[in-house]
Design a protein around this motif. Structure first.
Motif, mmCIF file in Angstrom:
data_model
loop_
_atom_site.group_PDB
_atom_site.id
_atom_site.type_symbol
_atom_site.label_atom_id
_atom_site.label_comp_id
_atom_site.label_asym_id
_atom_site.label_seq_id
_atom_site.Cartn_x
_atom_site.Cartn_y
_atom_site.Cartn_z
ATOM 1 N N SER A 11 0.830 -1.211 0.000
ATOM 2 C CA SER A 11 0.000 0.000 0.000
ATOM 3 C C SER A 11 0.861 1.257 0.000
ATOM 4 O O SER A 11 0.549 2.227 -0.708
ATOM 5 C CB SER A 11 -0.918 0.011 1.223
ATOM 6 N N LEU A 12 1.939 1.255 0.773
ATOM 7 C CA LEU A 12 2.846 2.402 0.798
ATOM 8 C C LEU A 12 3.486 2.623 -0.577
ATOM 9 O O LEU A 12 3.572 3.750 -1.060
ATOM 10 C CB LEU A 12 3.943 2.197 1.843
ATOM 11 N N ILE A 13 3.911 1.537 -1.195
ATOM 12 C CA ILE A 13 4.526 1.645 -2.516
ATOM 13 C C ILE A 13 3.509 2.152 -3.537
ATOM 14 O O ILE A 13 3.827 2.995 -4.373
ATOM 15 C CB ILE A 13 5.117 0.294 -2.954
ATOM 16 N N GLN A 14 2.294 1.631 -3.458
ATOM 17 C CA GLN A 14 1.252 2.075 -4.392
ATOM 18 C C GLN A 14 0.978 3.568 -4.217
ATOM 19 O O GLN A 14 0.790 4.295 -5.200
ATOM 20 C CB GLN A 14 -0.035 1.271 -4.190
ATOM 21 N N GLU A 15 0.983 4.041 -2.987
ATOM 22 C CA GLU A 15 0.761 5.468 -2.727
ATOM 23 C C GLU A 15 1.880 6.306 -3.342
ATOM 24 O O GLU A 15 1.630 7.330 -3.976
ATOM 25 C CB GLU A 15 0.680 5.716 -1.223
ATOM 26 N N LEU A 16 3.115 5.853 -3.175
ATOM 27 C CA LEU A 16 4.250 6.564 -3.769
ATOM 28 C C LEU A 16 4.169 6.541 -5.297
ATOM 29 O O LEU A 16 4.507 7.518 -5.956
ATOM 30 C CB LEU A 16 5.573 5.947 -3.299
ATOM 31 N N ARG A 17 3.695 5.426 -5.835
ATOM 32 C CA ARG A 17 3.540 5.314 -7.291
ATOM 33 C C ARG A 17 2.481 6.290 -7.795
ATOM 34 O O ARG A 17 2.670 6.963 -8.812
ATOM 35 C CB ARG A 17 3.157 3.890 -7.647
ATOM 36 N N GLU A 18 1.354 6.374 -7.090
ATOM 37 C CA GLU A 18 0.280 7.294 -7.485
ATOM 38 C C GLU A 18 0.714 8.750 -7.393
ATOM 39 O O GLU A 18 0.241 9.595 -8.144
ATOM 40 C CB GLU A 18 -0.958 7.046 -6.627
ATOM 41 N N GLU A 19 1.628 9.040 -6.468
ATOM 42 C CA GLU A 19 2.166 10.399 -6.327
ATOM 43 C C GLU A 19 3.251 10.684 -7.361
ATOM 44 O O GLU A 19 3.774 11.788 -7.432
ATOM 45 C CB GLU A 19 2.722 10.599 -4.921
ATOM 46 N N GLY A 20 3.616 9.673 -8.146
ATOM 47 C CA GLY A 20 4.630 9.852 -9.171
ATOM 48 C C GLY A 20 6.044 9.873 -8.641
ATOM 49 O O GLY A 20 6.951 10.358 -9.304
ATOM 50 N N LYS A 21 6.252 9.317 -7.463
ATOM 51 C CA LYS A 21 7.584 9.337 -6.858
ATOM 52 C C LYS A 21 8.403 8.099 -7.159
ATOM 53 O O LYS A 21 9.626 8.136 -7.124
ATOM 54 C CB LYS A 21 7.464 9.525 -5.353
ATOM 55 N N GLU A 73 13.026 9.909 -10.778
ATOM 56 C CA GLU A 73 14.159 10.640 -11.367
ATOM 57 C C GLU A 73 15.227 9.702 -11.901
ATOM 58 O O GLU A 73 15.984 10.069 -12.772
ATOM 59 C CB GLU A 73 14.754 11.617 -10.371
ATOM 60 N N TYR A 74 15.285 8.460 -11.394
ATOM 61 C CA TYR A 74 16.278 7.491 -11.854
ATOM 62 C C TYR A 74 15.690 6.483 -12.818
ATOM 63 O O TYR A 74 16.404 5.864 -13.572
ATOM 64 C CB TYR A 74 16.906 6.743 -10.680
ATOM 65 N N GLY A 75 14.370 6.286 -12.766
ATOM 66 C CA GLY A 75 13.712 5.313 -13.634
ATOM 67 C C GLY A 75 13.451 5.888 -15.006
ATOM 68 O O GLY A 75 13.509 7.092 -15.221
ATOM 69 N N THR A 76 13.135 5.021 -15.931
ATOM 70 C CA THR A 76 12.832 5.488 -17.277
ATOM 71 C C THR A 76 11.355 5.820 -17.412
ATOM 72 O O THR A 76 10.987 6.671 -18.188
ATOM 73 C CB THR A 76 13.223 4.441 -18.333
ATOM 74 N N ALA A 77 10.507 5.142 -16.633
ATOM 75 C CA ALA A 77 9.058 5.436 -16.685
ATOM 76 C C ALA A 77 8.767 6.649 -15.814
ATOM 77 O O ALA A 77 9.456 6.912 -14.846
ATOM 78 C CB ALA A 77 8.276 4.224 -16.169
ATOM 79 N N LYS A 78 7.750 7.393 -16.173
ATOM 80 C CA LYS A 78 7.423 8.599 -15.421
ATOM 81 C C LYS A 78 6.043 8.519 -14.770
ATOM 82 O O LYS A 78 5.464 9.520 -14.451
ATOM 83 C CB LYS A 78 7.477 9.824 -16.344
ATOM 84 N N ALA A 79 5.523 7.339 -14.581
ATOM 85 C CA ALA A 79 4.212 7.221 -13.929
ATOM 86 C C ALA A 79 4.095 5.947 -13.145
ATOM 87 O O ALA A 79 4.823 5.080 -13.153
ATOM 88 C CB ALA A 79 3.106 7.284 -14.950
#
Length: 68
Positions: free
Chosen positions: A36-46, A62-68
């Motif tokens: 759930s924490l990871i999903q929240e960070l993903r939804e925030e675009g972090k 900032e380090y990954g190639t995907a932006k969402a």
């Protein structure tokens, strides 16, 4: 949300971190809470997920190639 337990993630830089590694830094939380924490960070675009299954790695946007 910036959870202090995710501080090792920036140290991974371009390598990223698998879910199992993130669970190790949060041993008191059940797997569902970590997800759930990871999903929240993903939804925030972090963070973004790169790869699939055992090769999947969570990376800072900032380090990954995907932006969402």
């Amino acid at each position: 949300m910036s959870h202090p337990a995710f501080l090792p993630l920036p140290q991974q830089k371009a390598k990223g971190a698998p879910l199992a590694e993130l669970r190790q830094v949060l041993p008191s939380l059940p797997e569902s809470a970590v997800q759930s924490l990871i999903q929240e960070l993903r939804e925030e675009g972090k963070v973004c997920l790169e790869g699939q299954r055992r090769w999947a790695r969570w990376k800072l946007v900032e380090y990954g190639t995907a932006k969402a």
